[in-house]
Scaffold this active site. Structure first.
Site, PDB file in Angstrom:
ATOM      1  N   PRO A  33       1.209   7.981   6.530  1.00 36.55           N
ATOM      2  CG  PRO A  33       0.311  10.050   7.095  1.00 36.55           C
ATOM      3  CD  PRO A  33       1.450   9.129   6.958  1.00 36.55           C
ATOM      4  CG  ASP A  34      -4.990   5.636   4.993  1.00 38.38           C
ATOM      5  OD1 ASP A  34      -5.227   6.553   5.780  1.00 38.38           O
ATOM      6  OD2 ASP A  34      -5.621   4.476   4.900  1.00 38.38           O
ATOM      7  CG  PHE A  35      -5.492  10.948   0.848  1.00 37.83           C
ATOM      8  CD1 PHE A  35      -4.390  11.479   1.269  1.00 37.83           C
ATOM      9  CD2 PHE A  35      -6.260  10.904  -0.376  1.00 37.83           C
ATOM     10  CE1 PHE A  35      -3.704  12.091   0.488  1.00 37.83           C
ATOM     11  CE2 PHE A  35      -5.244  11.692  -1.291  1.00 37.83           C
ATOM     12  CZ  PHE A  35      -4.044  12.271  -0.828  1.00 37.83           C
ATOM     13  NE  ARG A  36     -10.882   9.492   0.172  1.00 40.91           N
ATOM     14  CZ  ARG A  36     -10.046   9.759  -0.807  1.00 40.91           C
ATOM     15  NH1 ARG A  36      -8.986   8.841  -0.811  1.00 40.91           N
ATOM     16  NH2 ARG A  36     -10.019  10.683  -1.619  1.00 40.91           N
ATOM     17  CG  ASN A 107       0.503   4.410  -2.819  1.00 43.57           C
ATOM     18  OD1 ASN A 107      -0.671   5.071  -2.740  1.00 43.57           O
ATOM     19  ND2 ASN A 107       0.998   3.196  -2.020  1.00 43.57           N
ATOM     20  CG  ASP A 109       4.744   5.624  -1.398  1.00 44.77           C
ATOM     21  OD1 ASP A 109       4.981   4.866  -2.326  1.00 44.77           O
ATOM     22  OD2 ASP A 109       3.825   5.045  -0.377  1.00 44.77           O
ATOM     23  CG  HIS A 126      -3.376   9.420  -8.657  1.00 41.66           C
ATOM     24  ND1 HIS A 126      -3.893   8.977  -7.498  1.00 41.66           N
ATOM     25  CD2 HIS A 126      -4.069   9.207  -9.822  1.00 41.66           C
ATOM     26  CE1 HIS A 126      -5.254   8.593  -7.970  1.00 41.66           C
ATOM     27  NE2 HIS A 126      -5.244   8.707  -9.197  1.00 41.66           N
TER      28      HIS A 126
END
Ligand code: CNA
Length: 271
Positions: A33-36, A107, A109, A126
């Site tokens: 899932p993404d954040f927003r 990302n 991941d 990040h």
């Protein structure tokens, strides 16, 4: 859509290299899932963690007080559970075709690496799960050991063997410094970027969100996102292309227009 992509196809055929700026939206097709995104995004599904506010799960001060919230989430997101998408394999194909300049990713991941993109092309702005350190004395813990904590010892927080501080993966939390590599590569690349593809990001986390905006106005920029974002919304240049579409769908079409679809298929099959 084919016609809209023509300037990008021509630019690539004429030898211009592509720099990607991307975020969580490129991995939603991998099942992360993404954040927003409303309803499906992580922030919409954090009620079970009892957070004071959604971003607290990635806030270093909150982590010091309550590391459990992050580790509950980490057990869902930890690399190893997910496979790269067609989009990620396109990045590898761009590398093989020698038309990849850089991949700036927010990302954590590591799916770019898993698809075969080399370290020299990747800037994980990040950080990532690749290394882990104590938040107090910075002593390293192997990722395997951290993974054992997450997978085997449910509810246990990894503790530093030296000072008993909490250990966390080197993903950048709110309140922490960004990796040096981001600044080094940006200094190297900024004036040379001719073609930029921005995809799957809400362009809300700075300074990353400001990078595509800093590109010279003569740069071709393509946004592939489910919603208009950042300077593509408020300060569009006449050369900008905006496609409010699924990122896999657009990159696949780009691949076809370049005549590379067979190679993409065999790259995916090989894995
Ligand atoms: P975000 O704020 O959640 O935005 C994601 C954007 O992608 C939104 O604008 C969506 O509309 C768009 N989107 C979602 N699915 C697709 C799709 N299939 N095709 C095209 N567009 C799509 O995420 P950002 O990356 O902008 O926010 C930055 C944070 C998210 C970084 O610090 C990351 O570490 C963090 N994050 C990373 C992951 C990951 O590593 N996969 C997952 C969740 C959050």
């Amino acid at each position: 859509m084919e016609q809209v992509l023509q300037p990008i196809v021509e630019a690539i055929k004429s030898g211009k290299k592509v720099t990607f700026f991307q975020g969580a939206g490129i991995s939603t097709n991998a099942g992360i899932p993404d954040f927003r995104s409303p309803k499906t995004g992580l922030y919409a599904n954090l009620a079970k963690l009892n957070l004071p506010y959604a971003e607290a799960v990635f806030d270093i001060d909150y982590f010091r007080e309550n590391p459990k919230a992050f580790y509950t989430l980490a057990s869902e997101l930890f690399p190893g559970k997910f496979m790269p998408t067609k989009y990620h394999y396109m990045l590898k194909l761009f590398q093989d075709k020698k038309v990849l300049k850089r991949v700036y990713t927010q990302n954590i991941d590591t799916l770019e690496r898993l698809a075969g993109v080399d370290d020299e092309f990747i800037v994980e702005a990040h950080g990532s799960f690749a290394n882990c350190h104590c938040i107090d004395c910075h002593n390293e813990m192997s990722t395997e050991e951290l993974k054992r904590h997450i997978n085997d010892k449910k509810d246990s927080i990894p503790i530093c063997a030296k000072c008993k501080g909490y250990v966390k993966p080197d993903i950048v939390f709110f309140g922490e410094a960004l990796p040096e590599k981001l600044f080094e590569k940006w200094d190297e690349d900024e004036d040379e970027i001719e073609l930029a593809i921005v995809a799957g990001t809400s362009l809300t986390v700075h300074p990353f969100a400001g990078l595509p905006e800093q590109l010279h106005r003569k740069t071709h920029r393509l946004l592939i996102n489910k919603e208009p974002v950042g300077s593509f919304k408020h300060n569009k240049s006449t050369k900008d292309i905006v496609l409010l579409e699924d990122c896999d769908k657009v990159l696949l079409l780009l691949c076809e227009l370049l005549g590379w679809e067979k190679e993409l298929e065999s790259l995916i099959e090989k894995d």
